[in-house]
Design an enzyme around this catalytic site. Structure first.
Site, PDB file in Angstrom:
ATOM      1  N   GLY A   1      55.148 -10.107  96.648  1.00 13.49           N
ATOM      2  CA  GLY A   1      55.512 -10.728  97.921  1.00 13.49           C
ATOM      3  C   GLY A   1      54.423 -10.593  98.964  1.00 13.49           C
ATOM      4  O   GLY A   1      53.754  -9.566  99.036  1.00 13.49           O
TER       5      GLY A   1
ATOM      6  N   ILE B   1      55.898  -4.210 101.737  1.00 19.59           N
ATOM      7  CA  ILE B   1      56.659  -3.920 102.953  1.00 19.59           C
ATOM      8  C   ILE B   1      57.819  -2.981 102.638  1.00 19.59           C
ATOM      9  O   ILE B   1      58.353  -2.340 103.530  1.00 19.59           O
ATOM     10  CB  ILE B   1      57.219  -5.194 103.630  1.00 19.59           C
ATOM     11  CG1 ILE B   1      58.205  -5.933 102.733  1.00 19.59           C
ATOM     12  CG2 ILE B   1      56.096  -6.124 104.069  1.00 19.59           C
ATOM     13  CD1 ILE B   1      59.085  -6.918 103.487  1.00 19.59           C
ATOM     14  N   ASP B   2      58.199  -2.909 101.361  1.00 15.49           N
ATOM     15  CA  ASP B   2      59.347  -2.078 100.991  1.00 15.49           C
ATOM     16  C   ASP B   2      59.040  -0.584 101.085  1.00 15.49           C
ATOM     17  O   ASP B   2      59.957   0.229 101.161  1.00 15.49           O
ATOM     18  CB  ASP B   2      59.802  -2.408  99.576  1.00 15.49           C
ATOM     19  CG  ASP B   2      60.371  -3.813  99.472  1.00 15.49           C
ATOM     20  OD1 ASP B   2      60.863  -4.323 100.495  1.00 15.49           O
ATOM     21  OD2 ASP B   2      60.308  -4.396  98.380  1.00 15.49           O
TER      22      ASP B   2
ATOM     23  N   GLY C   1      64.833  -5.281 101.850  1.00 14.40           N
ATOM     24  CA  GLY C   1      64.784  -4.005 101.133  1.00 14.40           C
ATOM     25  C   GLY C   1      65.948  -3.916 100.173  1.00 14.40           C
ATOM     26  O   GLY C   1      67.017  -3.460 100.553  1.00 14.40           O
ATOM     27  N   ARG C   2      65.732  -4.360  98.943  1.00 17.50           N
ATOM     28  CA  ARG C   2      66.863  -4.408  98.025  1.00 17.50           C
ATOM     29  C   ARG C   2      67.161  -3.026  97.445  1.00 17.50           C
ATOM     30  O   ARG C   2      68.298  -2.652  97.294  1.00 17.50           O
ATOM     31  CB  ARG C   2      66.580  -5.420  96.905  1.00 17.50           C
ATOM     32  CG  ARG C   2      67.807  -6.211  96.531  1.00 17.50           C
ATOM     33  CD  ARG C   2      67.449  -7.531  95.911  1.00 17.50           C
ATOM     34  NE  ARG C   2      66.750  -8.398  96.856  1.00 17.50           N
ATOM     35  CZ  ARG C   2      66.090  -9.497  96.516  1.00 17.50           C
ATOM     36  NH1 ARG C   2      66.013  -9.855  95.264  1.00 17.50           N
ATOM     37  NH2 ARG C   2      65.510 -10.238  97.433  1.00 17.50           N
TER      38      ARG C   2
ATOM     39  N   LEU D   1      60.036 -13.893 107.757  1.00 18.42           N
ATOM     40  CA  LEU D   1      59.218 -13.627 108.942  1.00 18.42           C
ATOM     41  C   LEU D   1      58.854 -12.147 109.055  1.00 18.42           C
ATOM     42  O   LEU D   1      57.766 -11.796 109.511  1.00 18.42           O
ATOM     43  CB  LEU D   1      59.979 -14.095 110.191  1.00 18.42           C
ATOM     44  CG  LEU D   1      59.166 -14.275 111.464  1.00 18.42           C
ATOM     45  CD1 LEU D   1      58.015 -15.244 111.256  1.00 18.42           C
ATOM     46  CD2 LEU D   1      60.054 -14.757 112.594  1.00 18.42           C
TER      47      LEU D   1
ATOM     48  N   ARG E   1      57.967 -10.123 106.887  1.00 23.34           N
ATOM     49  CA  ARG E   1      56.826  -9.687 106.076  1.00 23.34           C
ATOM     50  C   ARG E   1      55.553 -10.455 106.402  1.00 23.34           C
ATOM     51  O   ARG E   1      54.481 -10.077 105.948  1.00 23.34           O
ATOM     52  CB  ARG E   1      57.153  -9.789 104.591  1.00 23.34           C
ATOM     53  CG  ARG E   1      57.272 -11.202 104.050  1.00 23.34           C
ATOM     54  CD  ARG E   1      57.667 -11.182 102.571  1.00 23.34           C
ATOM     55  NE  ARG E   1      57.657 -12.520 102.024  1.00 23.34           N
ATOM     56  CZ  ARG E   1      58.262 -12.879 100.899  1.00 23.34           C
ATOM     57  NH1 ARG E   1      58.942 -11.987 100.213  1.00 23.34           N
ATOM     58  NH2 ARG E   1      58.179 -14.105 100.469  1.00 23.34           N
TER      59      ARG E   1
END
Lengths: 415, 415
Positions: free
Chosen positions: B18, B147-148, B193-194, B303, B305
């Site tokens: 991503g 980003i996670d 954030g899964r 947005l 990320r």
């Protein structure tokens, strides 16, 4: 310039309607001008609803400090709080007017300034009309703000430029994100504007075609032929991997019905879509169903109206100036008026300020002109680009403290 | 410092997974370091998928210009494009490895650098493993980004700080917007954030309680008791008008099932929620149904990320440095490694850079520590605040042209 005559008066100012990134700049402009003239400035907490409840604050202590005034200009939403209280027609039910004017009298108010959109102009128009009839000496001035930019009688409205800047920047970034993958995909960005497409149209600034800008722009002013839309997306996907669609939340079908109520495809399962239309999700589902490509719906939601971290310096400057123009007009004895802007030049950009009767602007909506919309209804023209371009110019960087923008709060909320 | 020995080599660099606001800063760091050492730098278009398709570009022409390199640092998403191609286990199917190594040989590649998250580390680990077995002299280095922030072996990952800064700023602004009205309301912000709640937890920086920050923070690490959540919201609404909830898209129930699949309340009517979980809409509907207050769901979508207009200067600097560390390690003969960061001090903040074996980081996920989550599972502790605070510091203002951030594009896309 000649020295200004001082004004020994009490100004009561309120904010109403949806928050914007510029409504506090207008409040700062009102305060600064009134304060410089020697007037006392009171603030309504949550508009006239707060006045009725006796919630009025003295702004002189807080805002006489130039740092606080500067922070106010860069604080999003409304410092004083908003309301959506609708006054009745003063020709009929006069009870709320009597209560309000009694409050005004108790507070010794000489002028009431109300910063807001179309609905708030309706409020101030009714107050002015009642006041005139009752022989009240109080002057009532509206000051425009709305990200929707749909007010008549002015070239544009404060709040629109900042929202347009955020929308164009965010669409540019989201489009860039969408283009990262090596597959066919369609991204639908849903943008605010139920009755007019001004804000959605601003997304045209996001980039040159094929390089970040929306490929298709859908406005409420141009009823959508769903089949033609899908065909257009299909055609674009033959030329490129990524298609970006900017859709107004207010897009309608050819019969004038809202797009997202079509139960043949399905509406939001929760059933209460009062503030979130789902047009983006609807169109994304439609394209996925018909064309079998990856789709994504993106909503900017309230962020598009409150993202003061990316406010337009032009917008904040004009918002502040309009506040001062309204104070001067009130001082000069005007009532039932609203300051407006006229565009004098476009390159270089300049505006002049004037006044309009509120009765000429209240309860009317100004759509995007038909000639600024592409004949197929799926884009905007260079005239639209030229119109909005100057309004997003200049940055008004926040005061960053520990990595985040610092905002001003009313003292009683600062606990 | 001693002058550096030059490196007559060809470096092939790719981006995967991503997009983030910092992944191009890492690419800039890789290019700058390799270029300064005298190496030639090639870029994979869309990762190894592009290599397999022969899509490799020479970066020396474009990025030797310092202005272009600087624009690259501030361009969101991935300049080279991304992919999600998953390599098989090299112990089984070797066909794709043979094709890739044949390409590497044709291009005269000495080192392959792959910038990506957990999945991309899996790719580079497999390439290194196959290369070692095949006796290839090519060095394979991963460079982290996500980003996670859920990668093990490093204090944090590039991309997280910028996403955290955007999330905290946007939550602060949206909360301010929500507070404008004089009525009871609940705003639920859904954050990416899964599997891990790091980004949602960063929303804690948005403000002190009652003044802009989220009142409730829900992470995937803390299974949610829906009744307790509604009770907590109800309790907060007795104290204040506006409640703000920050919810990770990966919030689960006590039984580990995703929250949003609960059909007793309803899932998204379109049925395909692959990339948009709907946790925010679900919780907003739940609260409205149970408590009868106005609710609003806000999603920041992609947005969060790619909002490079609000990137963290600290993040971009570290992202760039890690790219250079990876180049130096490859030059020094390392393979199958990834540069990592260790936090040396927190106030003042400083990090040191090191290397870790990719096999130790690939295919693992690092959750938010249980002791950084409030015992009731609905907030985070001061430790979490102290952890994320330094990562959002500093602004990396874009180069604004005509009111919008200017981005770098690969020449062939510039048509």
């Amino acid at each position: 310039m000649a020295p200004q005559e001082s004004w020994n008066a009490t100004v009561l100012v309120g904010q109403s309607g949806g928050p914007t990134a510029a409504i506090n700049a207008t409040l700062a402009g009102v305060f600064e001008c009134a304060h410089q003239l020697g007037a006392r400035v009171l603030g309504m907490r949550n508009g006239i609803e707060g006045v009725l409840a006796g919630r009025v604050v003295d702004l002189d202590g807080l805002l006489s400090d130039p740092l606080q005034l500067d922070l106010l200009r860069r604080t999003p939403a409304s410092l004083l709080g908003s309301c959506r209280y609708k006054l009745p027609d003063p020709d009929g039910d006069t009870a709320p007017f009597e209560r309000l004017f009694s409050r005004f009298e108790t507070l010794g108010v000489d002028a009431v300034l109300y910063i807001g959109g179309n609905d708030s102009m309706d409020t101030i128009e009714k107050l002015a009309r009642y006041g005139e009839r009752a022989g009240s000496p109080i002057r009532f001035m509206g000051v425009p703000k709305t990200i929707d930019n749909d007010m008549v009688g002015t070239d544009h409205t404060p709040g629109y430029g900042s929202a347009a800047k955020f929308v164009a920047c965010a669409v540019k970034e989201v489009a860039r994100d969408s283009a990262a993958y090596f597959l066919k995909s369609v991204t639908v960005v849903e943008i605010m504007g139920r009755d007019a497409g001004w804000l959605t149209a601003a997304s045209t600034l996001a980039g040159r075609p094929g390089a970040g800008g929306p490929d298709i722009i859908l406005l409420p002013e141009a009823p959508l032929d769903v089949d033609a839309f899908v065909a257009a997306v299909e055609g674009l996907l033959e030329e490129r991997d990524t298609v970006v669609v900017a859709a107004s939340e207010g897009v309608v079908r050819a019969d004038g019905e809202p797009l997202f109520r079509d139960e043949s495809v399905g509406i939001d399962a929760f059933g209460h879509v009062a503030t979130q239309s789902g047009v983006g999700r609807y169109l994304a589902a439609l394209v996925k169903g018909r064309l079998g490509v990856k789709t994504r719906a993106v909503e900017f939601s309230t962020l598009q109206r409150c993202a003061s971290h990316l406010a337009s310096a032009t917008d904040l400057e004009e918002a502040s100036t309009l506040g001062g123009v309204a104070v001067q007009a009130a001082k000069d004895g005007c009532t039932g008026m609203v300051p407006v802007m006229r565009r004098e030049h476009n390159r270089p950009y300049s505006v002049s300020y004037g006044l309009s009767a509120i009765s000429a602007v209240a309860n009317r909506v100004r759509p995007v002109p038909a000639e600024w919309i592409r004949p197929d209804g799926m884009g905007v023209t260079d005239e639209m680009r030229e119109y909005v371009r100057p309004l997003i110019q200049g940055e008004a960087a926040p005061t960053f403290v520990e990595g985040l923008p610092w905002h001003l709060w009313l003292p009683e909320e600062d606990a």
